[in-house]
Scaffold this active site. Structure first.
Site, PDB file in Angstrom:
ATOM      1  N   LYS A 122      13.524   1.025 -10.432  1.00  0.00           N
ATOM      2  CA  LYS A 122      12.403   2.055 -10.221  1.00  0.00           C
ATOM      3  C   LYS A 122      12.919   2.727  -8.681  1.00  0.00           C
ATOM      4  O   LYS A 122      12.479   3.804  -8.538  1.00  0.00           O
ATOM      5  CB  LYS A 122      11.110   1.243 -10.333  1.00  0.00           C
ATOM      6  N   ARG A 156      14.247   7.732  -5.592  1.00  0.00           N
ATOM      7  CA  ARG A 156      15.154   8.082  -4.543  1.00  0.00           C
ATOM      8  C   ARG A 156      16.024   9.271  -5.051  1.00  0.00           C
ATOM      9  O   ARG A 156      16.163  10.307  -4.334  1.00  0.00           O
ATOM     10  CB  ARG A 156      15.694   7.062  -3.603  1.00  0.00           C
ATOM     11  N   GLY A 170       2.518   4.490  -4.953  1.00  0.00           N
ATOM     12  CA  GLY A 170       2.235   4.166  -3.786  1.00  0.00           C
ATOM     13  C   GLY A 170       3.795   4.463  -2.977  1.00  0.00           C
ATOM     14  O   GLY A 170       3.959   5.288  -2.278  1.00  0.00           O
ATOM     15  N   SER A 211       8.336  -0.794   4.258  1.00  0.00           N
ATOM     16  CA  SER A 211       9.808  -0.302   4.262  1.00  0.00           C
ATOM     17  C   SER A 211       9.794   1.216   3.985  1.00  0.00           C
ATOM     18  O   SER A 211      10.519   2.048   4.490  1.00  0.00           O
ATOM     19  CB  SER A 211      10.672  -1.238   3.684  1.00  0.00           C
ATOM     20  N   SER A 219      11.545  -6.420   4.766  1.00  0.00           N
ATOM     21  CA  SER A 219      12.160  -5.528   3.629  1.00  0.00           C
ATOM     22  C   SER A 219      13.350  -4.644   4.117  1.00  0.00           C
ATOM     23  O   SER A 219      13.282  -3.638   3.299  1.00  0.00           O
ATOM     24  CB  SER A 219      10.976  -4.600   2.997  1.00  0.00           C
ATOM     25  N   ASP A 264       8.332  -7.846  -3.618  1.00  0.00           N
ATOM     26  CA  ASP A 264       8.083  -7.603  -5.032  1.00  0.00           C
ATOM     27  C   ASP A 264       8.298  -8.867  -5.924  1.00  0.00           C
ATOM     28  O   ASP A 264       8.180  -8.837  -7.272  1.00  0.00           O
ATOM     29  CB  ASP A 264       8.740  -6.371  -5.467  1.00  0.00           C
ATOM     30  N   LYS A 289      -0.102  -3.637  -1.015  1.00  0.00           N
ATOM     31  CA  LYS A 289       0.628  -3.389  -2.371  1.00  0.00           C
ATOM     32  C   LYS A 289      -0.382  -2.894  -3.272  1.00  0.00           C
ATOM     33  O   LYS A 289      -1.564  -2.354  -3.020  1.00  0.00           O
ATOM     34  CB  LYS A 289       1.398  -4.535  -3.010  1.00  0.00           C
ATOM     35  N   ARG A 348      -1.860  -8.847  -3.137  1.00  0.00           N
ATOM     36  CA  ARG A 348      -0.961  -9.384  -3.835  1.00  0.00           C
ATOM     37  C   ARG A 348      -1.186 -11.073  -3.640  1.00  0.00           C
ATOM     38  O   ARG A 348      -1.165 -11.825  -4.626  1.00  0.00           O
ATOM     39  CB  ARG A 348       0.396  -9.114  -4.266  1.00  0.00           C
TER      40      ARG A 348
END
Length: 440
Positions: A21, A26, A93, A167, A194, A324, A351, A355
């Site tokens: 993902k 990107r 996000g 990040s 991150s 993650d 997030k 979380r």
């Protein structure tokens, strides 16, 4: 809808990891900024990445999907917002953060918005960092959150940002920097969390023809060189163009963590293809974590083989560079013997949900003994059957489904895995773990 186990057959086999993902986001953004036509192979088409495709189209890229690849005719950095209304990014996000800086390259105003969850994500740190670069942004609700108005104009120059929140703020500035008027020098202030996600950004920027100078220094002359908390990272991005290319998206270690954890918890053997040994993804850390917990992991050039007896042991793990993985590791910990201490993930509180809080609250519903910390949690193995809520978080829905290997588990709002892993049910079924969605 409710996500629950339908059937469990012999666990194991061979399955292909879904495309990354992070790299898919990107890739489509950089291809849209590039001169010329790019072909993007093995793209992930999930709710989040489709949001990136939509906004890139709105800003002028021509994007067409065929059976083999996604064709992107880039803008050469000459963006124009064709949307008469705010561009809806749904729950992505990543798209919001990466595109906020990019939107300043447009020759007219851009407004970015999304669903109720997206409108809770803090954006003030990025907005403040963009101001010294000549970029004007405005939170339309005056709360440093979406909807956000971005005015045209991107001069460049020097700016700084703290690295302990997201990040993606750093990646956002880096991605847009080459197309600014003067280039950008970005200082990332401690602590830099991150980092692998920023390494991924720099990696794909190179693939699209942009070079970045990277260095670091310590703020104080008397610092212990082994102590990194006062290290400042510097990124210098000169004015330059992105160049189109053919790009293949690698497999996603974040999503593959559920496939790997399935074997680790149940026992058995599986090969997960499309996972590369030299990947820069921080979530590749799942391999070392599973080994420490008792599984056997073999890394090939483009696959991972995992074998497990199903007997897992507790560990201490710092997830600062792989937030993650938090919920996956939490579920592994709940199924292991002993007490696992997870640290370094305070930034996971901003997030899709907080979380740390939601993971702890839902594990408690299953009778799990735990202690919540500001930057993580301590979990003593042992859970029972029950009903949990995903809170609209795709990672919680997927990770908690693994408890269904040994206990009756029902997950409300369980359909949200489409955000990052649309073929989640099908991929798990290939390894013998059959899930189903039922109406509540």
């Amino acid at each position: 809808m409710i996500l629950k186990v339908k059937n469990i057959s012999e666990i194991g086999g061979v399955v292909k990891a879904p495309p990354s993902k992070s790299y898919s986001h990107r890739a489509v953004i950089l291809a849209s900024l590039a001169k010329g036509t790019s072909r993007l192979y093995d793209m992930l088409y999930s709710e989040d990445t489709l949001a990136s495709i939509r906004v890139c189209k709105a800003l002028g890229a021509q994007i067409n999907k065929n059976d083999e690849y996604l064709e992107v005719v880039g803008t050469g950095g000459n963006l124009h917002n064709s949307s008469k209304e705010a561009i809806d990014l749904a729950n992505s996000g990543t798209t919001l953060r990466l595109i906020t800086s990019v939107s300043a390259l447009s020759d007219n105003d851009v407004i970015l918005t999304g669903d109720d969850s997206l409108k809770t994500r803090p954006m003030g740190l990025l907005m403040d960092a963009l101001r010294p670069l000549g970029i004007t942004t405005e939170s339309l609700n005056d709360n440093e959150k979406a909807p956000i108005l971005i005015k045209p104009g991107y001069v460049g120059g020097e700016t700084n940002i703290y690295g302990n929140v997201s990040s993606q703020f750093i990646s956002s500035i880096l991605i847009s920097a080459p197309l600014s008027e003067q280039g950008v020098t970005l200082y990332v202030l401690p602590e830099f969390k991150s980092k692998p996600y920023v390494d991924m950004t720099l990696d794909i920027m190179r693939k699209f023809g942009v070079k970045t100078l990277k260095g670091h220094y310590l703020k104080h002359d008397d610092c212990d060189m082994e102590h990194q908390s006062c290290r400042i990272d510097e990124f210098e991005v000169n004015k330059q163009d992105y160049v189109s290319c053919d790009y293949t998206v690698e497999g996603d270690y974040s999503s593959a963590s559920y496939l790997l954890a399935l074997i680790a918890i149940n026992g058995g053997k599986a090969i997960i293809r499309n996972l590369f040994r030299n990947s820069k993804q921080g979530d590749k850390a799942i391999l070392n974590i599973l080994q420490q917990m008792g599984a056997k992991v073999i890394c090939g050039e483009d696959y991972v083989e995992i074998t497990s007896t199903g007997q897992l042991k507790a560990i201490d793990v710092d997830l600062s560079n792989a937030p993650d993985l938090l919920i996956t590791v939490a579920v592994l910990a709940a199924m292991a013997d002993g007490t696992t201490n997870i640290t370094g993930v305070a930034h996971a509180r901003v997030k899709e949900t907080d979380r740390i809080d939601t993971t702890c609250r839902e594990l408690e519903k299953l009778g799990c003994e735990l202690v919540e910390h500001e930057d993580g949690m301590s979990i003593t193995g042992g859970v029972s059957s029950g009903v949990v809520d995903s809170h609209g978080d795709h990672r919680l829905a997927m990770a908690f489904s693994l408890i269904g290997l040994k206990h009756d588990i029902r997950i409300t709002n369980g359909e949200v895995f489409d955000v990052s892993f649309p073929n989640f049910i099908e991929s798990m079924a290939e390894l013998g773990f059959e899930l189903e969605l039922q109406n509540e």
